[in-house]
Every structure is written in C-alpha cells, then in structure tokens.
Design a protein around this motif. Structure first.
Motif, mmCIF file in Angstrom:
data_model
loop_
_atom_site.group_PDB
_atom_site.id
_atom_site.type_symbol
_atom_site.label_atom_id
_atom_site.label_comp_id
_atom_site.label_asym_id
_atom_site.label_seq_id
_atom_site.Cartn_x
_atom_site.Cartn_y
_atom_site.Cartn_z
ATOM 1 N N VAL A 8 5.403 5.760 5.901
ATOM 2 C CA VAL A 8 6.378 5.249 4.924
ATOM 3 C C VAL A 8 6.302 6.061 3.632
ATOM 4 O O VAL A 8 7.330 6.415 3.037
ATOM 5 N N ARG A 9 5.074 6.412 3.233
ATOM 6 C CA ARG A 9 4.913 7.216 2.003
ATOM 7 C C ARG A 9 5.597 8.567 2.161
ATOM 8 O O ARG A 9 6.298 9.036 1.266
ATOM 9 N N ARG A 10 5.361 9.216 3.328
ATOM 10 C CA ARG A 10 5.967 10.539 3.580
ATOM 11 C C ARG A 10 7.484 10.434 3.584
ATOM 12 O O ARG A 10 8.183 11.243 2.990
ATOM 13 N N PHE A 11 7.993 9.374 4.241
ATOM 14 C CA PHE A 11 9.434 9.165 4.348
ATOM 15 C C PHE A 11 10.040 8.956 2.960
ATOM 16 O O PHE A 11 11.071 9.538 2.621
ATOM 17 N N SER A 12 9.370 8.135 2.148
ATOM 18 C CA SER A 12 9.882 7.853 0.800
ATOM 19 C C SER A 12 9.881 9.115 -0.053
ATOM 20 O O SER A 12 10.817 9.383 -0.808
ATOM 21 N N GLN A 70 0.829 -1.206 0.000
ATOM 22 C CA GLN A 70 0.000 0.000 0.000
ATOM 23 C C GLN A 70 0.866 1.260 0.000
ATOM 24 O O GLN A 70 0.509 2.278 -0.592
ATOM 25 N N ALA A 71 2.022 1.166 0.676
ATOM 26 C CA ALA A 71 2.912 2.331 0.772
ATOM 27 C C ALA A 71 3.798 2.483 -0.466
ATOM 28 O O ALA A 71 4.525 3.459 -0.594
ATOM 29 N N THR A 100 3.938 -5.930 19.051
ATOM 30 C CA THR A 100 3.576 -6.648 17.813
ATOM 31 C C THR A 100 3.575 -5.689 16.620
ATOM 32 O O THR A 100 4.074 -6.017 15.540
ATOM 33 N N LEU A 101 3.020 -4.494 16.862
ATOM 34 C CA LEU A 101 2.994 -3.500 15.777
ATOM 35 C C LEU A 101 4.418 -3.084 15.389
ATOM 36 O O LEU A 101 4.719 -2.884 14.207
ATOM 37 N N ALA A 102 5.302 -2.992 16.395
ATOM 38 C CA ALA A 102 6.706 -2.685 16.107
ATOM 39 C C ALA A 102 7.326 -3.805 15.276
ATOM 40 O O ALA A 102 8.121 -3.554 14.360
ATOM 41 N N GLY A 103 6.954 -5.043 15.580
ATOM 42 C CA GLY A 103 7.441 -6.182 14.810
ATOM 43 C C GLY A 103 6.971 -6.115 13.362
ATOM 44 O O GLY A 103 7.737 -6.384 12.430
ATOM 45 N N VAL A 104 5.717 -5.723 13.187
ATOM 46 C CA VAL A 104 5.182 -5.560 11.817
ATOM 47 C C VAL A 104 5.990 -4.492 11.077
ATOM 48 O O VAL A 104 6.377 -4.672 9.921
ATOM 49 N N ALA A 105 6.289 -3.391 11.776
ATOM 50 C CA ALA A 105 7.065 -2.301 11.165
ATOM 51 C C ALA A 105 8.446 -2.798 10.727
ATOM 52 O O ALA A 105 8.949 -2.423 9.663
ATOM 53 N N GLY A 108 -2.891 1.412 13.377
ATOM 54 C CA GLY A 108 -1.423 1.463 13.359
ATOM 55 C C GLY A 108 -0.882 1.166 11.973
ATOM 56 O O GLY A 108 0.070 1.811 11.509
ATOM 57 N N GLY A 109 -1.495 0.206 11.295
ATOM 58 C CA GLY A 109 -1.061 -0.148 9.943
ATOM 59 C C GLY A 109 -1.264 1.008 8.974
ATOM 60 O O GLY A 109 -0.384 1.318 8.161
ATOM 61 N N LEU A 110 -2.426 1.671 9.083
ATOM 62 C CA LEU A 110 -2.699 2.817 8.191
ATOM 63 C C LEU A 110 -1.719 3.956 8.462
ATOM 64 O O LEU A 110 -1.239 4.620 7.541
ATOM 65 N N ALA A 111 -1.420 4.175 9.758
ATOM 66 C CA ALA A 111 -0.455 5.221 10.111
ATOM 67 C C ALA A 111 0.913 4.895 9.514
ATOM 68 O O ALA A 111 1.617 5.788 9.029
#
Lengths: 244, 55
Positions: A234-238, A91-92, B45-50, A226-229
């Motif tokens: 990641v998009r902003r960083f890229s 997505q990113a 867990t979210l940190a792990g996903v990252a 958290g995933g959406l954030a």
C-alpha cells in the motif's frame, strides 16, 4: 486452574482497549472530579463482570461444543479482520495513527460546558464500549476451553486493567507513548488465526488442519506476514500515485 | 444501541467479508473438501482483510 496460553493474548488485547477507556475517564475526571469519574468506570466494569460470570454460567450448562466453537470462531473473525485491516491502514499511512493525546483533547472539548450527568454518562459509556471489546476477547479466547480458559483470559484482562490504571496514576496523563498500532496489528493477526482455526475445525472436525494445533502458529505467521506485505504494498502504491 | 452492535459486529462491510469467508468454508466442507478448505480459507481471509483496508 488457569489456561496460561490465553493469558498473554488477552492481556495485550485488553490492554489496548483499557488505555482507550482510561483516556476518556481521565478527561472526565478532570471535569467532574475523580470520585464521579471512577464511579462511572466502576459501574461499567460491574456490568462487564456480570456479563462475564453469566457467560461462564452458560458454558457450564453443557452447550454443544462444536456449535460454540463455530460461533466463537465467527466472532473472532468479525473482530480480528477489522483490527488487522485498521492496523494495516494506519501503518501504511492511509489512516492517521490513533493518538491518545488527541483523543483526550477531543473528549475535553466535548465536556466543556457539559453537565455532571452528561459527563458521567460519557465515562460510563466509554468504559462500557471499550470494555465490551475486552469482554468479547475474554469470552472468545476463554470460551473454547471451559472455565480454565475463561478464568485465564479474564485474569489477563484484569492484569492489563491493573497495569493501565497503575501506569496512568503514576504518569498522571493519557498513556500516549504506547505502541498501540503494533500491539493491535499483532493481536489482530492472532485473533484472525484463532478465528479461522476454530471456525473451520468446528465445521470439518479435528483432522481438518494439517499439523492439527501446530497450524495455529503457522496461521499467525501467514496473517502477520501477509499483513506486513500489504503495508509495504500500500505504501509503494500510494507513493507511485503521488509521483504521477 | 447502534454503538453496541457496531462493537459486536463491525460495519456492514465487515459483516459481508466474514459472511463470505464462512460461507466459502461451509460450502467446501459440505462438498467434501474440508482439508482443501484449510488451504483456501486463510488466503481468502487475507483477501478480505485487504478489502477492508480502504473502508
């Protein structure tokens, strides 16, 4: 008889995998004929059916529920974190979005000049490996609540299979227009939620989560949010790096 | 066989991340902080996903 709560997550998760399996079978069918391709697919499905029934038999033996819940939680985490991470990366824009049309062309290229048995094995292996992920989802989502949950999850997966086959036959092409990444992201967040919940509940007992079962929707919102954030970060960083 | 194992467990990074999450949960519960673990494990867990996003 069926645990309805697991039917929809199992349907969505299995649907994504069946679409990928259908793409392979469709490409093989065009090469060695529909009867042989369908035969390979059914052989793989028969193996998966035997595995699912065997798992139901294991559950009925009365294994330690806490140990089983822990094991299922860990497997869901193993499965969910990679689904969620992959969906976020796609997505990113870090990874290309999966295209069924591209996958179809890749399989066709592999099949060109290939023999009948080699093509049959590609279809069998493709359905078996994609189906193995479905089997894991069915067992993980259904294993926790005994036969009713297992039957519900299996029903969801079978319904998804029927829908994918029907849609594929009607369209007569790989199912390329499915919002696969959105489904993978949503299901990934749900699987991680179930995995975290069951793993910790198995370790710490039923009072470990505040709000008990109501923690599950909270966990889903946390992981999905958290995933959406992460996608936007990641998009902003890229973008920032490409400007520099 | 390797394809089968990869479907079951994912790659080494995936296994390492989940092992770290589970280990942290086990340690917190064994140390007598199960309810605090409920607030620590999800962010972990979210940190792990990252961590896995770029793998």
């Amino acid at each position: 008889m069926f645990n309805v709560a697991v039917i929809i997550p199992a349907f969505l998760a299995a649907g994504v995998e069946w679409v990928e399996a259908f793409t392979i079978v469709f490409a093989v069918g065009l090469t060695i004929g529909w009867r042989a391709a369908a035969g390979a697919a059914f052989a793989a499905l028969a193996v998966l059916a035997v595995m699912t029934v065997s798992m139901g038999g294991v559950l009925s033996l009365g294994v330690n529920i806490a140990a089983l819940q822990f094991l299922i939680g860990v497997f869901l985490l193993l499965f969910g974190v990679r689904w969620l991470a992959k969906a976020i990366a796609r997505q990113a824009g870090l990874k290309p979005l999966r295209s069924e049309a591209d996958e179809f062309n890749k399989v066709r290229a592999r099949l060109s000049g290939g023999d009948w048995s080699g093509s049959w094995i590609i279809a069998f292996k493709g359905v078996l490996l994609e189906g193995l992920e479905v089997w894991l989802i069915v067992v993980a989502m259904g294993g926790h609540g005994g036969w009713a949950s297992l039957a519900g999850a299996a029903l969801g997966a079978l319904a998804a299979l029927a829908v994918v086959i029907a849609a594929g036959v009607i369209i007569g092409a790989p199912l390329a227009r499915l919002p696969e990444n959105v489904i993978k992201f949503t299901v990934g967040a749900a699987i991680v939620s179930f995995g975290t919940f069951w793993m910790l509940e198995a370790l710490g007992g039923p009072t470990v989560w505040p709000g008990h079962d109501w923690s599950l929707p909270g966990l889903f919102v946390f992981y999905a949010g958290g995933g959406l954030a992460m996608v936007s970060a990641v998009r902003r960083f890229s973008r920032g790096r490409s400007v520099l | 066989m390797s394809a089968f194992l990869k479907v079951l467990f994912g790659d080494a990074w995936n296994v390492a991340v989940v092992a770290a999450i589970v280990l942290a949960a086990v340690m917190m519960v064994e140390a007598g902080y199960p309810t605090i673990a409920a607030y620590v494990v999800p962010p972990l867990t979210l940190a792990g996903v990252a961590l896995l996003i770029r793998r």
